[in-house]
Structures are given as structure tokens and as C-alpha cells.
Design an enzyme around this catalytic site. Sequence first.
Site, PDB file in Angstrom:
ATOM      1  N   ASP A  30       4.549  15.471  85.263  1.00 52.78           N
ATOM      2  CA  ASP A  30       4.365  16.678  85.161  1.00 52.78           C
ATOM      3  C   ASP A  30       4.974  17.189  83.805  1.00 52.78           C
ATOM      4  O   ASP A  30       5.553  16.351  83.167  1.00 52.78           O
ATOM      5  CB  ASP A  30       5.244  17.177  86.223  1.00 52.78           C
ATOM      6  N   ASP A  42       6.916  20.521  82.614  1.00 55.19           N
ATOM      7  CA  ASP A  42       7.981  21.353  82.680  1.00 55.19           C
ATOM      8  C   ASP A  42       9.111  20.639  83.631  1.00 55.19           C
ATOM      9  O   ASP A  42       8.760  20.538  84.804  1.00 55.19           O
ATOM     10  CB  ASP A  42       7.803  22.940  83.245  1.00 55.19           C
TER      11      ASP A  42
END
Length: 244
Positions: free
Chosen positions: A16, A18
Site C-alpha cells: 500500500d 499511504d
Amino acid sequence: MTALGLPDTIQACLFDLDGVVTKTAVVHAAAWKETFDSFLRGYDGERPFDAVADYDEYVDGRPRADGVRAFLDSRGIHLPEGTADDPPDAATVHGLGNRKNELLLAKIRTDGVEAYDGTLRYLEAVRAQGLRTAIVSSSANCRDVLRSIGAEHFFDVRIDGVVAAERQLPGKPHPDTFLAAAHDLGVEPSRAAVFEDALAGMDAGRAGRFGYVVGVDRVGQTDALYAHGADTVVKDLAELGGKE
């Protein structure tokens, strides 16, 4: 377990953006709070958006429109869908999402983007060991953010908000974006590890039956990450190893 802190069956790592690679989760939370609090002022008695609890539960890791729907549904508020090109002041799902994105980009332009040094070192070690890598993000700004921190070269595959829209892939907590990344890397999900800080990302990792799911706890939600499917939880990827 290997020197990277992963099962020896793992051939690819799916990250991922963020909160895992970049320190932008707090910026997202602030943009969501400003967006929703302004909107909620039109509803008497509605408590403000909680940038920790509401963010984690309803919007973190989800595509913008899904986050808007989930949060408003939790308050019993329903808006017209609108369209993707709605202006940011439109009282629609897409209008609120566009307002949030406008605020986010303004905050990024003002303050810039920082990467987690431990993640960058871990990525270097992963690449040195010959594992394939993908970035999997709901953000439509993923490529620009990676370029801003000089990290685009770390990833063989990018599945972000733009690609998901083109392929009509549902976002997290559905596993489809992670599954697409594994497919594009030519790796079975059972031989791929997912690295996520969002509860929705944990759910996606579990639903996709990935070989290993690493929860990254930046905000003190270790128990929740385990409850949503993490195989292990670390505060920083440097804890997994990978040092040469």
C-alpha cells in the site's frame, strides 16, 4: 522465515502507499476531516468527523467515493451519487470526494510528501533478494506521489485509483486490486505478501487468501489489524529485517 521476515514461499510483495511507503495518511485524515466537518455543519446535532476512529473505520484505504458513502451511511445521511466531474462544492458523493482531493493536493503542495525511511530500506532489500514488487493504492495521485519521493523505480507494477477505474476493479476491502497486482506480476496470491496499514487493506489481504499479510501500525491499532487478518504487525518495516 527468511531474512526479510517473510515465509520462504513468498515471491512477491504488494505494498500500500499511504501509511506504508509515505507519511501521507495523516494528511488524508486532515483533508477528510475538513471536508466532512464543513458538510456536517448543515446537519444540526451531527458530531464532527473523528480523524482517528472514523478515518480508520470508514475511509482509510478505500476509494474516495466508497469512503464518502461509508462514512455518510454511518450517520444515516444519503446523497445523490453525482458524477466524477462534479465540482467540489456539489452536495453529491462525488462532489464531496472531489472536495477532499482538492484539499489533499493543496496540503501536499504546501507541505510536500515524506517517505518512511524504514520502508525504503526494506524495499531495497526486497529487490536485492529478487522478489517482485507492486504498489497497490486507491489513490489516483499514486504515480505523482511516488515520483515526488523518487520511489517509482522500486515497483514492477502499479495498481492505483487510475488503473482500478480503467479495469473496473472494486477497491479495498475487496481483494481485486491486490489480486490484479499479483496477476500482473505473474505470481499466485498464495505466494505474495501484502503490506497494509488500513483495516480495509487487512480485509482485502484476508479475502484474497494471500500468502502473508503484514499490518503496519502507525497509529496504535495493533489489535484491530490482527482482528482484520494480519499475520504479523510491525510499527515499521525495518522491524522485519532485510538488513545487509
